[in-house]
Structure formats: C-alpha cells, structure tokens
Write an enzyme that holds these catalytic residues in place. Structure first.
Site, PDB file in Angstrom:
ATOM      1  CD  GLU A 173     -22.031  25.328  -4.666  1.00 59.61           C
ATOM      2  OE1 GLU A 173     -22.383  24.894  -4.114  1.00 59.61           O
ATOM      3  OE2 GLU A 173     -21.181  25.373  -5.555  1.00 59.61           O
ATOM      4  CG  ASP A 202     -24.674  16.566  -1.569  1.00 59.57           C
ATOM      5  OD1 ASP A 202     -24.225  16.883  -2.508  1.00 59.57           O
ATOM      6  OD2 ASP A 202     -24.685  16.759  -0.331  1.00 59.57           O
TER       7      ASP A 202
END
Lengths: 436, 289
Positions: free
Chosen positions: B72, B83
């Site tokens: 990824e 995040d």
C-alpha cells in the site's frame, strides 16, 4: 451559474446542488446516521422543541435585539442599518444557538461527552458552557496559534470545566483542530458527540446546524417587519464556515427582493494569497466531510488560510453557501483585514458596541454596499424618509475576546507589552497611519 | 439518505461480484496466491516520498521482496483524519519537503517493475478528486497499480469511482468498521474488489500492543456478507498479531510499525521487519484458517 427554481429554504441535505454529502471514514458513518435519526425525530417532537425554546428564552436571552445604528450609518445617506444582536446572547455570540440544540441531542442519544473544535474560541466557549449546563464532559481542540491569540477564551473554557487541547499539527489553526476532533471522535464515538460548530462537515451537520441557527433570521425578519413595516433590501453576514450567515439568510431565502451578502475574510488581500476567501478563490473539492469550495493547490492539498479573525481562518465553507453562490441567490465578497478593522473601529466609536472581528467583516461589507448604492445613485442625501434602503447585519458576536488583537492592531498597547492573547501578526498587518 | 450508486457490477449477489466481472484483479491474485501457499496475505503500508522519493521506492521494494503480498503506497495529504501521529508526522514531512502527486505514479511504476507484489494506493479522496477520477485511474493503471484504498470514501459517494475503476480494471478497497451496520457491511462488500479492509478498532492508525477482539467479528461479518477476501488493519505490528489474525482473516495490514522502521533504520530496516512479520503469516498447515 446553476439554474434553480423553486424554494431555497429547508434544503434537507445531504446535498445542496452538487455540494455537501458525507465524505467520512466508515467508522463514523453509524454515528452520523444516529445523529441524523435523532435530529429528525427531535425536530418533530414537541417536547424537544419546547425545551429548546425554553432554553433559548431563559438561558440564551432570545430573542436577541434588532438595533438600528444611525451614527454608524451617518456617512451612508439614504441607508438605514440595523444590527441583529447575537452579541447579546449568553456567551457572547450566535454559537450558543447551535450548541444548545446539539447538546440536547447528545443527551437524547445518551452521550456523556462533547468534543468540539474552535478557532476564535466562541464555539469552544459555547460548547464548554452547554457541557457544564448538562453535566457532560468536554474536550475542545484548538489550533496552537489560536490558543495564543485567544488566550482569554482558553481560560474561560477551562473555568467552565472543559479540557482545551492545543493542536500542533498543520497550520495550527481551525482546520487542524477539526482534524484532531475527528480523530478523537473515531476513537470515542460510543460515548461522545462531536459538536461541530458550523454548517460544514458531513451530513447531517450542514442542515442540522442551519436549523438551530435559523432562529436568527426568523427573529430578524419579524423584527424588521415590526420596526420598519417591510423587509430589508439586503442582509449581510460574515462567512468562515458560514453558520451565522446561513442562520440569518435562511428566513429570507425565498424573499427574492432581499439581497443576501456573505463577507469572506480577505486577509491581507486576496491578491496576496494570504486570505480565507474560499468561495471567491477556492475550487471545488472535498474537505472535512463535505464537497464544497475550498482553498487547495493543484494537487488537492489544502492551502493554509489567513485572517486577522481566528474565527474566519478556515480554508473551506459550508456546502449550502457554495450552492447559494453558484445559483446566484447570495453574493460572496472578500473583506480584507484593513477594511474590516476600519469598520470595527467605526462601530466602537459611533455606537459604543465592540464587535467580534468576524462580525466586523459584515459591517464593512454593509458600508461597501451602501457606498455602491450611493455611487449608482440609488440613494443620496435627498432620499426621502421612508424611501431609504435598509440593511440588516448579523452582529454574530461581541469583541471581548478580540480586544487584545484589536488593541495591538491599533497600536494601543505599549511596544514592550506582549500580553497573552496578543497577536504579533496583527501588528505586522497594521496599515501605516492606522488611527489610534 | 443518499442514494446508493454503486455502478454496474456492485449490486449483484453478495460473494458473486468479484468473480463474475471480467476484471483481472491484481490484488485478488496476490492474496489468492498467498492463500494457496498456506500463508496469510501480508499487506504493508508505506507513505510515498518518505523520507525521500528514492528511499520510498527502495523501502517498498524491500517490502515486496521480503514477503509482502500487497504493498500500500499512501499519498501524503494535508488533512489525514484517519492517520495516527507516526504516519501523520511522516507525511507532513514529505509535504513540507515539497512532494508532488506526480511522483506517486513514478514510485508505483518503479516498485511494480522490481517486485511481484500488487501495489495499491491509499489516498484521501480529495487528491483523486482534484486530478479527476478518470485521469487518476488511468495514470494509476498505466503505472501498473492495482487499485485504491479509500479511507474517507464510502460507497454512497463513489459513483464516479465505480465507473473509472471498472474502466481501468482497478481494485476498489473500501473499509468496514466495528460500527458498520449489517446493511452497510453488505453494501461495502458488494462495492469492493480485491479485498475488504476490516478496521480492527475504532480509532486511527497506530501500532497497538494487542489486536482488538473486535477484529474477528469484523472479518466474520464481512465474510458472512459474501466478501471472499478480508484483510485486517490498524494496530498490527508483530508476527504474533499476524498469526492470530490468520486464524480468521485472509490478510493482515501493517503500517505504522513499518513507517517507524523506515524512519529509524531506512529501507534495509523495512526489509528486516517485513521478513520477520512474514514468519507470522505462515500457517501451521495449509488452509488451517
């Protein structure tokens, strides 16, 4: 321009034309659906609306006044200016309307904790207030830059029992505070309601926050009819995310004779790149859960905004405003820091009212509109009584929180004095010859 | 609420949608190959351009050549709400250093040429939206990319992406969360191609000491809704986690731990950690999940 026929009022979302929607992590979708369901049910529940009304009347201090300001308008012959006095609300701004509404919803959902983001602190103070009132825990995220320029509001939130978390990522302003609040919410959604403070974000926030603020325009409409006997020619409000503006606009949206003006933060001037005029210079994109106008670079990275007002220092705008702009129903103009501060000082000196710097953008926009009318010969010193143009401005908040910033801007503080809450940028932004 | 607009192949019976399309899903092939070899698919995340474009290529190649089945590549974004602090710090640094999106396609091209792993992009949607979904999809496919993981795009908003991903044969990897309703798990399953990304915890990215017990339930619900492949992400950092996850999931996704390794030890450290993680992906006997 987008063609739109029919009513503008009560667009239910999640879309406003091509704007709005729900661009969010899957983890939050269930919570958004719960908020949506709870809000929809509550709005139709007489007990809920009665409790909201009672709090508006007996806690918030509604209806807020509609005050004519003839001395403020004295250089605008043929124009009468009225202020919708949201600055007289408990906590000193319009923000309390939405906060009381959402706090009731949070209680209805069984949530025990509120989180919020805040720029200037008005929304944070309002949220901390409601949390105290309802016995809920409260955490407020605030960009580190904003905690410095609004130190008094940080203290105020802490006095009310809230935890204020300075956000040190990104530009350390409102945008980054929203990111941190969303991150918190992803991890705490079982117990926590994210009390979003403006008409942006994922559905149902834009339509829901509008609902709680629509009282501003409804009252203003009734009051101007009672005081003058007709609708205004124009209404003006500042636009960051756009909650006070949508609240004022809402009741007038289907009155085609009423011009709607949203005043964006032009910062140091829109040609400088240091501004927050997201409708005027933004491009369509997705930020914080909504498709809307936002300030972004060619890659889609958000550009840092700038405004002397922490509350307007946001690089996007509520999706309904984007739609009202595209349909031509409302007009959005930038007001730069200098023009805003001139209007700020004018209201202080002529009417004894210290406005929030956010609201001063709307004041400046109204003066500009009056000048335009004069230039076009629409009004003049010989305009007959009863024939004047009428402007209603939303005075969305009072300026207590901005005294340090304004005093620095106008050079009223000794150079050596740099109190907490001072804004070094304000000094730098002060034009040559700014009057003390 | 919003109309469900999932494109032509998304509304079919659960479990049928991937196999009935003519699209050759690179991600599917990688995960199936791992399964055939008796392994839990190992999926590793690294941010594009961190700490430099060159090192991000070397690190991704080290990932692919030391046991990762799917790589990824995260696109640095100014407002990464899913995040955690480690990844956010890394991507903020990349952006501060002047990273431009064009480099993503160069990175993917370089990595696909030097590894056998399928390479997918993890991106917040505004990056794709700004370039144009069609253009982004075309450039990703031309670079050899397999698909996109979309942390802030839910199927209801993905109409344009359904069309573009079908046109360019790209995988569309949607997330399912512990909070997703059964109805939504079905929608996400039917909308996904390649694999379904099962969020193990309610929270953002970041290594955690234990994998949440919610993960098994997330995977079971997606499988029950017809998802042929479900990988688990968030909080996974050790071979033991992967071994545990392999008992019920088709893949395990590691992000923050790899970014820490890259930050502290460079591309070589990524290779070392990947090889170590890969030991956890080997099952005791073939098909013991």
């Amino acid at each position: 321009m987008i063609e739109h026929t029919g009513s503008y009022q009560n667009q239910p979302g999640p879309y406003f034309g091509p704007y709005g929607g729900r661009w969010m992590p899957e983890s939050l979708i269930a919570a958004l659906e719960e908020v949506d369901r709870t809000f929809t049910e509550a709005r139709d529940d007489p007990e809920f609306t009665a409790e909201l009304q009672d709090l508006f009347t007996n806690y918030v201090n509604r209806p807020s006044l509609l005050t004519e300001v003839p001395r403020f308008a004295q250089d605008s012959p043929g124009v009468r200016i009225f202020l919708k006095r949201e600055d007289l609300n408990h906590t000193g701004s319009h923000k309390i309307n939405n906060v009381i509404g959402q706090a009731l919803l949070a209680r209805r959902m069984g949530k025990t904790r509120l989180i919020a983001e805040t720029g200037a602190g008005q929304h944070g103070v309002a949220t901390a207030t409601a949390a105290a009132l309802f016995g809920l825990e409260c955490t407020v995220y605030m960009g580190e830059v904003d905690t410095q320029r609004q130190a008094l509001n940080v203290a105020r939130m802490e006095m009310l029992g809230a935890t204020v978390i300075p956000v040190t990522t990104g530009a350390r302003t409102l945008k980054d505070a929203i990111n941190e609040a969303l991150r918190d919410w992803v991890a705490s959604v079982d117990t926590t309601h994210y009390l979003l403070g403006t008409v942006t974000g994922p559905a149902p926030f834009p339509a829901m926050v509008r609902y709680f603020h629509s009282v501003i325009g409804e009252e203003a409409r009734e009051q101007i009819l009672a005081q003058v006997g007709r609708l205004p020619d124009a209404v003006c409000a500042c636009v960051g995310g756009g909650s006070n503006a949508i609240g004022l606009f809402h009741a007038f949206l289907d009155d085609s004779g009423v011009e709607l003006y949203g005043l964006e933060a032009g910062g140091k001037g829109i040609s400088t790149g240091e501004h927050a005029a997201s409708i005027n210079l933004g491009r369509t994109g997705v930020l914080h859960g909504a498709r809307t106008y936002l300030m972004q670079d060619e890659d889609g990275q958000t550009i840092d905004s700038h405004s002397i007002s922490a509350g307007l220092d946001y690089p996007a705008v509520g999706p309904e405003h984007a739609w009202l702009n595209d349909t031509g129903r409302a007009t959005y103009e930038p007001v730069d820091d200098a023009e805003c501060m001139d209007a700020f000082q004018r209201l202080c000196r002529t009417e004894g009212i210290v406005p929030a710097i956010e609201s001063a953008h709307a004041l400046a926009g109204a003066l500009r509109l009056a000048q335009r009318w004069a230039d076009e010969g629409v009004v003049s010193a010989s305009t007959a009584a009863g024939e004047e143009k009428i402007i209603v401005i939303n005075l969305s908040g009072r300026g207590d929180k901005d005294v340090a910033t304004a005093a620095k801007y106008f050079g009223m503080l000794p150079d050596a004095a740099t109190p907490e809450g001072g804004d070094a940028e304000a000094v730098a932004a002060r034009p040559e010859g700014a009057q003390n | 609420m919003t109309e469900h607009n999932t494109g032509q192949d998304a509304g079919q019976d659960a479990g049928q949608q991937v196999e009935t399309t003519a699209i050759r899903s690179l991600t599917t092939q990688s995960i199936e190959a791992a399964r055939d070899a008796g392994r839990t698919a190992l999926i590793g995340y690294l941010p594009a351009g961190f700490p430099t474009v060159e090192d991000s290529i070397e690190a991704a190649v080290a990932l692919g050549n030391n046991g990762a089945d799917v790589i990824e590549i995260g696109i640095p974004y100014s407002d990464p709400v899913m995040d955690g602090p480690v990844i956010q710090a890394a991507t903020s640094q990349v952006l501060a250093d002047g990273f431009r999106i064009d480099a993503v396609f160069d990175i993917i091209r370089a990595v696909t040429q030097r590894t056998d792993a399928a390479v997918v992009v993890m991106t917040y949607w505004n990056i794709v939206d700004r370039m144009g979904v069609e253009t982004f999809a075309r450039r990703l496919a031309e670079a050899g990319g397999a698909g996109i993981v979309t942390p802030d795009l839910v199927p209801e908003e993905a109409g344009a992406w359904f069309e573009a991903s079908d046109r360019y044969g790209l995988d569309r990897i949607f997330l399912t969360a512990p909070s997703s309703t059964d109805e939504r798990v079905k929608l996400i399953t039917e909308s996904s191609r390649g694999f379904v990304y099962g969020v193990s915890v309610m929270g953002v990215t970041g290594a955690r000491s234990e994998v949440s017990t919610a993960a098994e339930n997330v995977v079971a619900r997606a499988h029950a809704a017809g998802a042929p492949r479900v990988a688990v992400g968030l909080g996974i950092s050790k071979p033991e986690h992967i071994r545990e996850i392999g008992a019920y999931a088709d893949g395990a996704i590691v992000g923050t731990a790899l970014v820490v390794a890259l930050r502290d030890g460079g591309p070589a450290a990524v290779g070392t950690l990947t090889a170590e993680l890969a030991t956890g992906a080997v099952k005791n006997s073939r098909g013991d999940a």
